[in-house]
Enzyme design. Sequence first.
Site, PDB file in Angstrom:
ATOM      1  N   LEU A  10      12.125   4.103  14.560  1.00 25.77           N
ATOM      2  CA  LEU A  10      10.822   3.533  14.580  1.00 25.77           C
ATOM      3  C   LEU A  10      10.714   2.609  13.503  1.00 25.77           C
ATOM      4  CD1 LEU A  10       8.855   3.101  17.215  1.00 25.77           C
ATOM      5  CD2 LEU A  10       7.170   5.140  15.837  1.00 25.77           C
TER       6      LEU A  10
ATOM      7  N   PHE B 254      -1.038 -11.784 -10.537  1.00 23.40           N
ATOM      8  CA  PHE B 254      -1.053 -11.641  -9.396  1.00 23.40           C
ATOM      9  C   PHE B 254      -2.105 -10.846  -8.852  1.00 23.40           C
ATOM     10  CE2 PHE B 254       0.696  -8.304  -6.434  1.00 23.40           C
ATOM     11  CZ  PHE B 254       1.806  -9.318  -5.824  1.00 23.40           C
TER      12      PHE B 254
ATOM     13  N   ASP C  60       6.275   7.828  -6.125  1.00 21.59           N
ATOM     14  CA  ASP C  60       6.299   7.337  -7.840  1.00 21.59           C
ATOM     15  C   ASP C  60       5.200   6.220  -8.137  1.00 21.59           C
ATOM     16  OD1 ASP C  60       7.140   5.238  -6.679  1.00 21.59           O
ATOM     17  OD2 ASP C  60       8.186   4.757  -8.705  1.00 21.59           O
TER      18      ASP C  60
ATOM     19  N   GLY D 130       2.451  -2.627   9.031  1.00 22.65           N
ATOM     20  CA  GLY D 130       0.993  -2.389   8.263  1.00 22.65           C
ATOM     21  C   GLY D 130      -0.068  -2.119   9.467  1.00 22.65           C
TER      22      GLY D 130
ATOM     23  N   ASP E 288       7.856   7.836  -0.275  1.00 25.85           N
ATOM     24  CA  ASP E 288       8.120   5.838  -0.718  1.00 25.85           C
ATOM     25  C   ASP E 288       9.549   5.609  -0.821  1.00 25.85           C
ATOM     26  OD1 ASP E 288       6.457   4.070  -1.733  1.00 25.85           O
ATOM     27  OD2 ASP E 288       7.096   4.310  -3.863  1.00 25.85           O
TER      28      ASP E 288
ATOM     29  N   ASP F 293       7.025  -2.711   1.475  1.00 23.90           N
ATOM     30  CA  ASP F 293       7.460  -4.144   1.144  1.00 23.90           C
ATOM     31  C   ASP F 293       7.655  -4.234   2.487  1.00 23.90           C
ATOM     32  OD1 ASP F 293       8.807  -4.122  -1.136  1.00 23.90           O
ATOM     33  OD2 ASP F 293      10.206  -2.735  -1.498  1.00 23.90           O
TER      34      ASP F 293
ATOM     35  N   THR G 296       6.483   2.546   3.347  1.00 24.78           N
ATOM     36  CA  THR G 296       6.866   1.288   1.990  1.00 24.78           C
ATOM     37  C   THR G 296       5.714   0.529   2.307  1.00 24.78           C
ATOM     38  OG1 THR G 296       8.041   0.138   0.906  1.00 24.78           O
ATOM     39  CG2 THR G 296       8.461   0.340   3.111  1.00 24.78           C
TER      40      THR G 296
ATOM     41  N   THR H  63       9.955   2.184  -3.323  1.00 24.21           N
ATOM     42  CA  THR H  63      10.614   1.295  -4.252  1.00 24.21           C
ATOM     43  C   THR H  63      10.225   2.688  -5.534  1.00 24.21           C
ATOM     44  OG1 THR H  63       9.577  -0.563  -3.762  1.00 24.21           O
ATOM     45  CG2 THR H  63      10.477   0.127  -5.754  1.00 24.21           C
TER      46      THR H  63
ATOM     47  N   THR I  54       0.202  -3.310  13.034  1.00 26.76           N
ATOM     48  CA  THR I  54       0.137  -2.497  13.651  1.00 26.76           C
ATOM     49  C   THR I  54      -0.240  -1.196  13.673  1.00 26.76           C
ATOM     50  OG1 THR I  54       2.573  -4.025  14.424  1.00 26.76           O
ATOM     51  CG2 THR I  54       1.574  -1.776  16.043  1.00 26.76           C
TER      52      THR I  54
END
Lengths: 339, 1278
Positions: free
Chosen positions: B938, B717, B996, B942, B425, B866, B864, B427, B944
């Site tokens: 590479l 959120f 985490d 997400g 991961d 992100d 990730t 973050t 794809t």
Amino acid sequence: MVKEENESPNRPDNTAFTQQRLPAWQPMLSAGIVIPGFVLIGLAFIGIGVALLITSRNIQVLELDYTGTEQNSPCFQCSDPDKQNCVCTLQFSINRLFEGPVFFYYGLSNYFQNYRRYGVSRDDGQLYGDLSYFKEPYDQCEPYRYDRNKRPIVPCGSVVNSLFNDTFRLFQIVNGQQKEVPLDGKGIAWWTDYNIKFRNPTVTPLRNAFNGTVKPLFWPRPAYELDTSDPANNGFINQDFLVWMRRAALPDFRKLYRRITEGDYTNGLPAGNYSLEIAYNYPVLSFNGRKMVVFSNVSWMGGKNEFLGIAYLVIGTLCVVMSVVMLIVYAKFKFPEEE
Amino acid sequence: MERHEWMRHQCRKLFVRERDQGAMSTQSSEDSHPPPLKFKAKRTISVGHWPHQQEYRDVAQSYKGNIIHTTKYSLLTFIPMNLFQQFHRAANLYFLFLILLNWVPVVEAFQKEITMIPLLVVLTVIAVKDALEDYRRYLSDKKINNRIVQVYCGKQNAYIGKRWKDVQVGDFIRLSCNDVIPADILLLYSSDPHGICYIETANLDGETNLKQRQMVSGLPLQGVEFNPASCFIRIECENPTNDLCTFRGFIEHYSGACAGLDNMNLLLRSCTIRNTETVVGIVVYAGHETKAMMNNSGPRYKCSHLEKDLNNEILWCVLLLVMMCLTTAIGHGLWLKQFKHTVFLVDEDMPPALAGFYVFWTMIIVLQVMIPISLYVSIEIVKLGQIYFIQNDLDLYNEHAGCRIQCRALNITENLGQIRYLFSDKTGTLTENNMVFRRCSIYGIEYPHVENGCRLEMYEAKENEAAGCSVTLKSACRGKSLSCRSLSCNRSSLSLHTLAAESEEDRQLSNDFLPLTSAFCSRMAKEVIPDPDLVNKLSRLCAPMLLSGDVTFETTSSLELNYITDFFLALAICNTVVVSSPMQSQHSAQSQTLSKSLDGIKLLFQRSSLPLFSALATHSPTRSRGSHGKTDDIFHSRNSYSNGASDNEEDMRNERGAENDTDNELMYEAVSPDEAALVHAAKAYHCTLRGRSADSFLVDLPGIGAMTVRLLHILPFDCNRKRMSVVVRHPLTGQVVVLTKGADSAIMNLLETPKGGEQAQETDIHIREQTQKHVDNYAREGLRTLCIARKVLEEEEYEVWLKGQLLAESNIDNREELLKVSAEKLETNLTLLGTTGILDRLQEDVPETIESLQRAGIKVWVLTGDKQETAVNIAYACKLIHPSDQILTVNCQSKDDCAALLEDLKLEVQCSQERISQKKTAEDHGGLSSGSKVGFILVIDGRTLNWTLEDASNCFLELSHSCKAVICCRSTPLQKSQVVRLIRDKLKVMTLAVGDGANDVSMIQVADVGIGISGQEGMQAVMSSDFAISRFKHLCRLLLVHGHWCFSRLANMMLYFIYKNVMFVNLLFWYQFFCGFSGSVMTNSWVLILFNLFFTSIPPLIYGILDKDIPAEQLMRVSELYQAVHASQASPPFVFWFTVLDAFYQSLVCFFVPYFAYVGSDIGELAFGSPINASALLIILLHQVIESHTLTWIHVFVLVVSAGSYFVFVLLFSVCCLTCSPPTNPVGVEMLQMSQPLFYIVCTLTTVTALMPRLLFRTIHNTMHLSALIQTSLREVE
């Protein structure tokens, strides 16, 4: 800023053990250590091998087969299983002094004393002199536990039943006269067997202990009459019986019969002609076995055995050769690194 | 007014509910009719006089009490139950089978008791282990059951202390602050004026942030003092489930009032009450029916690959055993056939075939040690030992957090040594997840916060220093705070004037309250050094009177000031941060005496906002009507609140002088660390969030002081909207303002089209362009960006929206959807205020760790959630990507594109690889070593990835195989686990996942080894992991050193075990050729059994726990060893057969050297076995010495003790055992043998001859292979 170590209770102990930093010898078996080691081992082995070989060479052994299967054998007529109480005489001569003390063995071959069911078939409790086992022998003794009349057999079992019953008398022929060589039957069994493991029941006279029991089927006489000449050598502590009960490890074996240590023969058997009178009783034809007598003297390393000496020499030589080979390997792979 | 109250209530309810994601929608509006309950299985609890009370009592009998038993056994049931469980193992059944076999008289090999020894030993060892574990559980149960809690007693009409185990369903329980909750309790009363209660769920899920719970609303219970005696209620709720997040039911009061119940009303067992003085609740579920207990599952079990291999090898052993037994059986039949009426035959009537059949089974018993059953027990012990050392490794200990590595799975240590793919991961794993406000841009102007950046670097340096000299957390913190303080004082004294000094003081003090666990409040996040420019601008606000008259007021327009203030206000309140302080004054939103200048500021604010809100003035009468006039309203509410607060909490200070104390105690607990970072950033600019309640915030504004901000709505959120908003009444203008915070992609699309005057339009566009530029810059720097926007609502507009919102709230069926639509309706036409850049620093040594792992042949993938830019930047930062690497980006718009693109890329990669290899060969010919290796990276997003996983997984695999690393961005938890599963199953390699957060849980569970990083985002990852570490860099040592060791130790030990058994068993087998294949043994049967069980069992354990084939330093330095040694050991068939062959050779030597030495002599059966056993022991022990790589005194001690114990045992046995153990009675045998020189001559020859080949092989192998390996890798490093 004060450094306080180990304040946190969670901190692992900083010891050599927990951190796997114990001082360790690393047997990185590099050629550097192994080559000298091999040379040393090799030399030591060659030394031992030479000593063993010399010792073994000095041991005299005389083997006489008396099975009697061959027609020309003096015991041929005795090998017929139907013949009872057959006695045959074996003539032999010794060229030079057979150094004493001379050990007199009888030998059997193809005889499987180590057959599991045979070995199991005995009652150590009986043989320890425990009278309770006289009435009811150990069940492993089957089929030599009770006779047909349900009387307990004492001592019971297959090992006991098959006791070797050939007897020997040795004569030296001196001027045509037969001079009997005294045979020492004491102390031929293990000390522990005679003194600890086997005991007669503490009943006097001994035969009373055997009341209500029968002798083993193959035995000519009951246990308390095994040695008619020496009353102390009867029952379960009879020396020949003890020797037989110590089962042989391998199918070709010899067992100590007597030692020649007395009278004129303390220094051994002098050169000359001898005759051996054999009371031929034990059947061996059914299993293609052979019977023999063996005269041998012993050294610190036991009986005659060439194998050990040769093996030590071979392995010792191999070690030395290997160290040479390794030296080559070492030279080939170690030296380039140092460039 | 009434309507207003109702609205407020709705808001509060909404607020409360939406803090809990899993809340169900059973709670309807507070109308008196009970809501339709969707659940069928239900339980009823009633208190007081109700109809059918008798029936209820009967039902209530079936509810479990609060006593808990987590023990598996009781004293009486221990032996039968433990035995029953142990016999589930195949190994123990095998032993049992052997015992039973030995009871059959015709095949009996040993005495019955001797065959039982192995099983008894194994059973005892395991039973003792189980008993100890169970006893520990029993003790902890006892402790928990006997805790005291205040339970209401009807007879005495008072709360009396009762033990936990005596608590029943339906009891009223009173809890105080910091009490642990004894059962699942429905919250009926809280001393908090708003009916809120805070709980900490650390015991449940490890999360340390506080969570709010709300007392049951809508019942006439909210008296001043709650009295259980007069409380007649009936509760219906669902039957106990293990779902922590849902609870549904409704409560009916005697008065007829009804209310729905949901998860927000339930206090779960083993949580802790925080920040709330007193709480009263009714027990709903007790004991084993509580949600906490129902979630208590046992330890995880992952299968170890090595053990699978072992099973294969054991199958071979079984085959070997059967073959040996068959040989013996046939041999015995043939042997028997040749005899007739022989004196030594016992049972001549038995047909040879039958005898052979019996011998087969006898041999199974005799050769039983061939199957290394004790190996399974040994492996367990060895793994425990390995785990002990892993957990005690100082290098895996985090000095700052004071936590060690946790090994949660006990049986997969050796998997650590075979990892081929690592999925990480980003973050919190690669980075600290310690969000720190780095810089911001407001009104299109960038504030670089240079000093803030310096501070962060300083911090890093400090931290490394601190890590170097092992100081404890507290002293380190204190030291750092001192140095940081002096540093920031020096630097900021010019710009911060007196304000700065004051806050320095606060910071210093607040340190002492810093709990170890409050990770979000790390000093680094707290101490934001403000940008001098921005402080200057803000200071205008502090002295508005001066400003208004100031002519040199040209740099900061009032509009900009307005923007800045709202920006910080948004940072402070647009979040779900819980403010807490040890003194439980967390939401005492009391005011203090107003500074005289407030009116002036307000004036200024309104004046400055005039250009923007030109329409505002015209609407002000309406607004006044709605809320009693804007300014008056604020003052009024504040004053009234102030009165109320001082009534309740008189000791609370109203003076400004006392404010410092509260400031010190402020602790922000946020769900995500970036929220906390923003609040701290706002605080640095003196825009401090002091407290919050259900409907208001108490906020300090720079230069003004504390103000109450009325909270109207929170639009929480969610992942789809990627933003959150708060609707508040602005404290200064009194307008309804929407403050929105969210990802740039989400916010930028929602901005209003520029309107108004041309100049304003221009400014607007300028701001937007500049901000976008800054956002891009931030992303490039690897900062996390958040955009802040606002929207001022007209009162009418708000009313219209409110109607829709309330409609959505009261809807039961698709409330969630309608709320979302409603939120989207509001979040339009936003005005961009600015953007923030939050730094999530890389953890220390991450680049080194990744490089090291890559050199070890482990492919590192980053998965990730992100966005791509950030992910790629972090990948650069942690050296996953080298500047020379070629990045292949796969972002496709459709499925077909995706497949085609993958094919193209595959070709491209192949081509360039060929080119490189050609080049390389050319270079090699030229004698040049290739300087820089070009790798392919590479990068896939997400969407794809989804298509790829569906259709083109093979193509993807091939492509990724030739890539150095793969980065998957914007991936969902499900995708993460899919990727891991794909690699694990398709490539059949060992995978490791590290993460985490909760989003990594599925990935962690799927991977062969799951590693959780105990970080900022709760403990879910840790709870589902096999190993929990605290820093990413620990992975390096865990894998390269411990993984390598554990693997090689275990692999070697298993081989050694098999070797040992094969070697020993064959001795017995060879003897069969000389005893008529009758199953005889030349050894006493006790010695035979104990030989494996005791005399040679401890050294392999020590070998498996302590052996170090390569020193740790070298493993760390030369990572290639991880791969290389693994590769050399990865051919178990070869190694296995090699070992078995060696065992055969050794046993041949060990048998036949004594055989030839004694053949033809008068040697007895046991006397023959004596040198064989002695030399077998020596060979087996010395074999281990040769195989060991390190020998410590422990090894030597254990080896000597093992050998010594054998000789002592056989000697004593040969003296003491008079008539025992027929037919192999050992009396006198060993004594006699060991007194003869021949014994030693034979043993020496046997041992040396048997070990010579192994010794030679080792020597040559070490000289040639290993040194070459180390040398080459060293050369590569250089």
